[in-house]
Every structure is written in C-alpha cells, then in structure tokens.
Design a protein around this motif. Structure first.
Motif, PDB file in Angstrom:
ATOM      1  N   ASP A 136       9.251  -2.273 -12.185  1.00 46.04           N
ATOM      2  CA  ASP A 136       9.287  -1.706 -10.835  1.00 46.04           C
ATOM      3  C   ASP A 136       8.930  -0.224 -10.803  1.00 46.04           C
ATOM      4  OD1 ASP A 136       9.840  -0.979  -8.245  1.00 46.04           O
ATOM      5  OD2 ASP A 136      11.843  -1.796  -8.146  1.00 46.04           O
ATOM      6  N   LYS A 142       5.522   5.868  -6.428  1.00 44.55           N
ATOM      7  CA  LYS A 142       6.604   6.620  -5.789  1.00 44.55           C
ATOM      8  C   LYS A 142       7.202   7.537  -6.840  1.00 44.55           C
ATOM      9  CE  LYS A 142       8.422   3.873  -1.987  1.00 44.55           C
ATOM     10  NZ  LYS A 142       9.602   3.122  -1.498  1.00 44.55           N
ATOM     11  N   LYS A 187      15.428  -9.066  -6.947  1.00 48.12           N
ATOM     12  CA  LYS A 187      14.954  -8.558  -5.650  1.00 48.12           C
ATOM     13  C   LYS A 187      13.625  -9.195  -5.249  1.00 48.12           C
ATOM     14  CE  LYS A 187      12.575  -4.750  -5.469  1.00 48.12           C
ATOM     15  NZ  LYS A 187      12.170  -3.344  -5.617  1.00 48.12           N
ATOM     16  N   GLU A 236       3.847   2.896   2.262  1.00 50.41           N
ATOM     17  CA  GLU A 236       5.013   2.337   2.953  1.00 50.41           C
ATOM     18  C   GLU A 236       4.971   2.545   4.474  1.00 50.41           C
ATOM     19  OE1 GLU A 236       8.739   2.476   0.686  1.00 50.41           O
ATOM     20  OE2 GLU A 236       9.782   2.659   2.584  1.00 50.41           O
TER      21      GLU A 236
HETATM   22  N1  GLY Z   1      10.929   0.574  -5.330  1.00 51.58           N
HETATM   23  C1  GLY Z   1      10.385   0.556  -3.996  1.00 51.58           C
HETATM   24  C2  GLY Z   1       8.938   0.859  -3.929  1.00 51.58           C
HETATM   25  O1  GLY Z   1       8.306   1.142  -4.919  1.00 51.58           O
HETATM   26  O2  GLY Z   1       8.386   0.866  -2.866  1.00 51.58           O
END
Ligand code: GLY
Ligand code: NAD
Length: 361
Positions: A136, A142, A187, A236
């Motif tokens: 992840d 990010k 998740k 995002e």
């Molecule tokens: N861990 C959340 C993302 O990378 O958007």
C-alpha cells in the motif's frame, strides 16, 4: 523457483514499475535511469543495520550518502523531514539526484515528502520493507508527515520513479507488524475485491507461514488493486477515496491513543466501525461486521479498542481529518463486503451511535 513479478502503474504524466522480487533487492531493471546521479538512502535505526549495506552495494555506480532517522510513527514529523532536507543541502543535491527510501511506510512517506519539497521536486525510489508498505504505502505517491493535530496533515502527491520490493525482507519483520500489514490487505477485499477477501480467509496459514509463492501473490495482487484505483484518480478527486476505508476512524484511533495501535491495526478497527455504521444506517447486513472481525482475528488483529477512549473524543478527532468537507463527514461505508462507496453528509449522532457500539462498555 519463484519468478519476480512486475506491476506497472500508468498515470497521465508517467508510468512506473513496482518490481516484486522473492529473495533479493535488485535494481537491474532501473539501473539505466540511475546513471551518474547522486543517491541519498533514507532509512532508520532498525532497518539500516539489516539492509543498508546490501542496498548501498547495489548503487555501486553512484555516489551514495545515507540519512538514518529514529524509528517510529512519532518521528514522522517536521524534525525528521528537516533532517533529510539538511542532508540533501549539505551534500548539494540538485534536481538530477535521487532519494531512496529503505524502510516501512513511515520512512517511505517522509522520504517521498522530502523528495516532493526539495527544489520543488526531485526523483525518489521506494524500497519498502514492511508488508504494509509493500502492499500500500509505497504505491501511489501519497507522501507526508504528521502534525500534532493529526495524521499526515502535511504532505504532497509525488509519485516515485520505481518501487523495488524484496519479500524476503519480511522474514525479519516482527509478527505484529506483519499482521498489521494484513489489515490493509483486508481493506482491498472490503472495498471492491470480495473474491480476494475469501482468498485471504482460505490462505491464513500459508500467509502466516510466509510461504513465498503466496506472499508474491498477495503483494502483487494488492499492488495491482491499488494501481487500478490510482490510475483512475491520482489526486483523490473521486474513486481513490475508497482506499480510505476504515482510515478516518483509524487515524482518530492512532491520534487518540498516541499511536498505541499500529496503522494497520487502527485501520482494521476502523473498518469494523465503518461496517457497524453502515449496518446502523441500513446500507448493509449486521453480519458484515462479524465477517470482518473473523478475518481480522484470524490474523491476530484487534477488533475492539482496549483503551478508555470516548466516542466523543474519536468524533472530535475525526473532524480534523482531511476528509471532512465543509464540516460534513464524508466516510467510506459499505453496501456489503466488496461494496464500498463514498457517503456524504453523515450526522454526528449516527457516528456516535456506531462508535458506542464498537467501544468497550
Ligand atoms: N492509502 C490511501 C491512498 O493511497 O490513497
Ligand atoms: P513503519 O514504517 O513504522 O514500520 C514498522 C516497524 O517495522 C518499524 O519499527 C520499522 O523500523 C520496522 N521495520 C521495517 N521493515 C523491517 C524489516 N524488514 N525487518 C524488521 N523491522 C522492520 O510502519 P508501516 O506499517 O510500514 O507504515 C505505516 C505508515 O505508513 C503510517 O505512517 C501510515 O500513515 C503510512 N501509510 C501511507 C500510505 C500511503 O499511501 N502513502 C498508505 C498506508 C499507510
């Protein structure tokens, strides 16, 4: 013999590889792009004694420097970021030079943020050494550090040039950290990968025994799931928010308990809370919470907060999360396992009710 696997992540401005090796760190596929560049490897006091020497030797054609930070989420802060920046300044790194992160998600996020901010952005390579960072944190760009007001409040989107994974490094990872990584794997099942959720349930023993073929499958699948989402929504604006399933609750738990829970543990607890809220709001069956709890428990992950934290404290911290828009809660809820969606305008009273059903009485 287990073969290496490559997952590419294709974004509008660039494509980069996630290269997963069963038993070595190997730069051969990206060696050409490193030619003649200075390299700063950022690691910490735990990981450096284990892997730094091996990794330094891989950069035998480069001038290599190190920056070794203290270990822990509590050091994911401005002082550590400043230390990386000071190292870059003292060695006169310029835009053609490269940062390398060697460690878990904490080191990866901080190194990425230093790379994003030094000279308005230099290249960096992720070499993640925890399960959580391999499935992840190292993927998707990010980057950031924590603020006393909350997790990851300071940061930037800045994609790495490559992610190099050696799954053999998981053999030195403490068991609790390994299990916390599984929290983030579960998740993906909860978001939109129901068959993967069942696969995890079937392979508990093989995963816990770190069977190399199973780990290669686990890590490459998770990287592919994440790549598929980030490719659709790098910054995002939409679907990437689904990757935050359990995270708004989880970040509040981490802050409220002063990082007593590991990130993956807090995300697991947060998913249980999200399932409870989803059920109370009529989006899914109450049994979804139980199914999540069973899988979390199979990997020795907590399903109930031990600390004496009130629902009001968690709610207050959830309000300082980055996902609050115009004072309204925006959370990832579930219409079923694998049926996550972005829910807007959730009322405080609904959240408090779900939190109270998840806290020890
Ligand atoms: N861990 C959340 C993302 O990378 O958007
Ligand atoms: P971590 O970086 O703190 O690593 C966990 C522990 O394992 C540390 O003590 C570390 O020194 C040690 N360690 C690392 N590799 C080891 C190895 N191979 N052998 C022995 N010990 C080793 O924690 P983490 O779970 O990797 O990452 C959590 C962080 O990642 C959080 O700060 C979270 O916010 C962040 N994160 C970021 C993203 C993202 O998309 N950028 C996604 C998820 C999580």
């Amino acid at each position: 013999m287990t073969e290496s696997i490559q997952v590419d992540i294709s974004l509008p401005k660039e494509t980069y590889p996630i290269i997963i090796h069963p038993d070595q760190f190997d730069l051969s596929r990206i060696k050409a792009q490193l030619k003649g560049r200075k390299v700063m490897i950022v690691s910490n006091e735990t990981v450096a004694p284990l892997y730094l020497q091996t990794v330094v030797e891989l950069f035998n054609d480069n001038l290599v420097f190190n920056c070794i930070l203290k270990d822990g989420e509590k050091y994911k802060n401005m002082q550590s970021w400043q230390m990386i920046i000071d190292h870059l300044a003292s060695k006169q790194f310029n835009r053609s030079d490269v940062l390398v992160s060697l460690g878990g998600g904490v080191i990866g996020d901080m190194t990425g943020f230093a790379a994003a901010s030094w000279m308005r952005g230099i290249d960096y390579i992720q070499m993640p050494t925890t399960l959580l960072s391999q499935i992840d944190a190292s993927v998707g760009g990010k980057t950031g550090i924590n603020h006393s007001q909350g997790k990851n409040l300071i940061g930037a989107f800045h994609q790495p040039k490559a992610v190099i994974i050696n799954i053999d490094s998981l053999n030195t990872l403490p068991e609790r950290e390994f299990n916390a990584g599984i929290g983030e794997a579960i998740k993906y099942g909860g978001i939109d990968q129901l068959p993967f959720f069942y696969w995890l349930s079937q392979e508990v023993d093989a995963i816990k025994n770190k069977t190399p073929e199973i780990l290669m499958q686990l890590i490459s699948q998770c990287c592919q799931f994440k790549a598929d989402i980030v490719e659709q929504d790098e910054k995002e604006q939409g679907v990437r928010a689904l990757l935050n399933l359990g995270h708004t609750f989880g970040h509040a738990i981490e802050t409220a308990t002063n990082y007593h829970y590991l990130h993956g543990e807090a995300v697991g607890l947060g998913m249980v809370m999200a399932a409870e809220l989803s059920a109370q709001m009529g989006y899914c069956e109450a049994s979804i919470r139980k199914m999540l709890e069973n899988l979390l428990q199979a990997f020795d992950l907590p399903i109930m907060l031990e600390s004496n934290i009130s629902a009001n404290t968690l709610l207050r911290l959830m309000k300082s999360d980055k996902k609050v828009i115009n004072d309204e809660h925006r959370l990832i809820l579930m219409k079923g396992l694998g049926g996550s969606f972005i829910a807007e305008g959730i009322k405080d009273t609904d959240i408090l009710s779900a939190l109270n059903s998840c806290l020890p009485s």
